[in-house]
Design an enzyme around this catalytic site. Structure first.
Site: not given
Lengths: 382, 202
Positions: A157, A227, A322, A355-356
């Site tokens: 990232s 968040r 992602d 993405h994680d």
């Protein structure tokens, strides 16, 4: 920590800190006269100093990439899946370094640090930072540690963006560059998400123009929303559906605004566990670092021209689901690299985690990452 | 590694490639050819591959490999980026072989293509007399479960090259152990199991 240390964990680790008293000239034109970087190291540096690997962290993580800080620590470092004895970044072979970036809130100098000029916390006076500035500060840390050349600089990232910048700014100082789930610049949509996060924080009545420390408070509501928003972009629609679907926490609709759907519970939990441990000004700063990253900008938008100075060998990895930094963004990086005749391999990992995924143990990801790092190790003579 | 005994068609390809050139290997598999060419011909370049296991094997071997689907073309490569673009036993599995061949000639100066020759007498015999789709050593799959969706003969391929404006520089028809004897030179389309071509734009 769990009752027993996994044999494939680096175990208990203790952070170190380095002080730098040479001023650092930032991209913005501002200068920071002196700063500290907090960092961790795992494994040992060989006599030839050829086996050092720098791990660059992403938006909200820190220097604690692997292991545990104490017996009471419930969670290991953020990249425990990848860093440790026998893992992709094998600490039996590599000397691994990870620092909390400048502007961070885990011990490195940042907005919540004391400004020596005012003896008060920097708050909004902390200058805005770029990935270039981070690389500059990390290069100072390399000097401090006596590492002339990194066997590899790796990151996912925003960490992957630092890897790219390293290869541009200090081409001679890294042999290999591993760029995971990254992008050569943010899209308008990416920036838009960041702006919503920033507005959530900055419009919180407890923000006090960034001087909330003076009021013994923090913009917790804003940070929570930021968040939650972030987490939505880190996951894919598929994995959210798989994890939560439309599951109800109490098994029925209650017709109120409490948590009804499981996904709401998840987001609130993520928000709760973030607030109190992360400085809102740092969050604002980190999102700006992301927004500003665009090495091609100085070359009329030509990424291949931007990467011209790079000489490292590259491994680029992306994940199919992602959508924050989609595979197409990684392919832009790959194109710029092969346009410059650089050695590059690219793997597009089928994964539904979004993405994680770069944080997770996914078979093909682990296979290609470890296969590549094996080559790095062989070249480093370890 | 690198200089071990390899498939004979690979050594023919290696003969055709000038030392130190830039090579793009389409459908590079586990990277054997590129590894061989890197070691013996000091070539540079990349392999394109779509299979995860093969990609891992390439990385393990130190071969540059790029995950990509050839059916989507080579748009990420600029014109004339390579001295040679190699397509080894993959043409017949492409959705549009003609478009891929054109892409090859856009990004490379010369193309090298190998494919299983459907004009081989065994295939002809099985179809003509047996009345069924051929299953041979170089075409081992059944018709209903095969990646080979665009089979062609040596004659077909040469006609396509002509149509696309390619000049054939060298060709070879080989048997199943990739040897090329006198019979193969005289009757390539009848006896050849694998056809090999090197060509360029006119």
């Amino acid at each position: 920590m769990p009752d027993k240390i996994d044999p494939d964990s680096v175990g208990i680790v203790t952070p170190s800190s380095a002080h730098f008293d040479q001023p650092i000239q930032l991209t913005s034109g501002e200068v920071i006269d002196q700063f500290d970087l907090v960092y961790e190291t795992y494994g040992s540096l060989n006599a030839e100093r050829s086996n050092a690997v720098l791990v660059c962290h992403a938006l909200s993580s820190n220097h604690h990439a692997a292991g545990y800080h104490s017996q009471e620590d419930r969670k290991p470092g953020w990249w425990e899946n990848m860093v440790g004895p026998g893992k992709c970044v094998d600490t039996n072979r590599f000397f691994v370094v990870c620092c909390n970036n400048l502007g961070g809130c885990f011990g490195s100098t940042g907005p919540s640090s004391i400004n020596p000029k005012t003896n008060k916390q920097y708050g909004p006076d902390f200058p805005l930072i770029t990935v270039r500035d981070w690389v500059e500060s990390q290069a100072r840390l390399s000097d401090h540690l006596g590492i002339n050349v990194w066997a590899a600089v790796v990151g996912g990232s925003l960490g992957g963006m630092q890897v790219m910048q390293w290869s541009i700014d200090y081409p001679e100082r890294l042999r290999h560059a591993v760029v995971i789930a990254a992008a050569p610049k943010l899209t308008a949509q990416n920036i838009a998400f960041n702006e919503v996060a920033r507005q959530a924080i900055r419009t919180d009545p407890d923000f006090h123009d960034g001087r909330y420390y003076d009021h013994n408070t923090e913009p917790a509501r804003g940070l929570r929303i930021a968040r939650m928003l972030g987490h939505i972009t880190y996951l894919s629609d598929d994995i959210m559906g798989e994890k939560f679907g439309r599951d109800l926490r109490d098994g029925k609709i209650d017709f109120d605004y409490d948590v009804e759907f499981q996904v709401e519970s998840y987001l609130r939990y993520q928000a709760d566990s973030f607030v109190g441990g992360f400085d809102a000004n740092t969050y604002l700063l980190m999102t700006k670092v992301l927004d500003y990253f665009d090495p091609a900008d100085a070359h009329g938008g030509n990424l291949s021209a931007a990467m011209k100075s790079a000489i490292a060998d590259f491994m680029v990895i992306s994940f199919t689901s992602d959508w924050r930094f989609a595979p197409a963004r990684s392919r832009e990086i790959v194109k710029a690299l092969h346009d410059n005749d650089l050695n590059v391999s690219y793997a597009e990992v089928t994964a539904n985690q979004g993405h994680d995924a770069f944080l997770m143990k996914i078979d093909h990801y682990v296979e290609v990452f470890s296969a590549y790092m094996n080559r790095v190790a062989a070249e480093a003579g370890v | 590694m690198n200089n071990q005994v390899i498939r004979p068609d690979y050594s023919i390809i290696a003969e055709w490639i000038e030392p130190g050139s830039r090579v793009l290997d389409l459908g590079c598999g586990d990277g054997t050819l590129l590894d061989y060419l890197n070691f013996n011909k000091s070539v540079t370049g990349y392999g394109i591959e779509i299979d995860d296991d093969n990609i891992t094997k390439c990385i393990r071997a130190g071969v540059n490999v790029i995950h990509s689907d050839l059916n989507e073309g080579l748009s990420e490569f600029d014109e004339d980026s390579f001295d040679y673009v190699v397509l080894s036993l993959t043409l017949q599995a492409m959705q549009r072989p003609d478009l891929l061949l054109q892409e090859m000639m856009r990004v490379g100066s010369e193309g090298i293509v190998t494919f299983p020759n459907f004009g081989n007498w065994k295939a002809r015999l099985q179809l003509a007399l047996g009345g069924h789709m051929p299953v041979t050593r170089s075409l081992p799959n059944t018709w209903y479960n095969t990646p080979n969706i665009h089979l062609c003969t040596i004659k077909d391929f040469e006609q396509l090259c002509k149509k696309l404006g390619f000049e054939i520089l060298e060709s070879r028809a080989v048997d199943h152990v990739h040897k090329s004897g006198l019979g193969l030179k005289l009757f390539p389309n009848l006896l050849g199991q694998v056809a090999m071509y090197r060509f360029r734009r006119v």
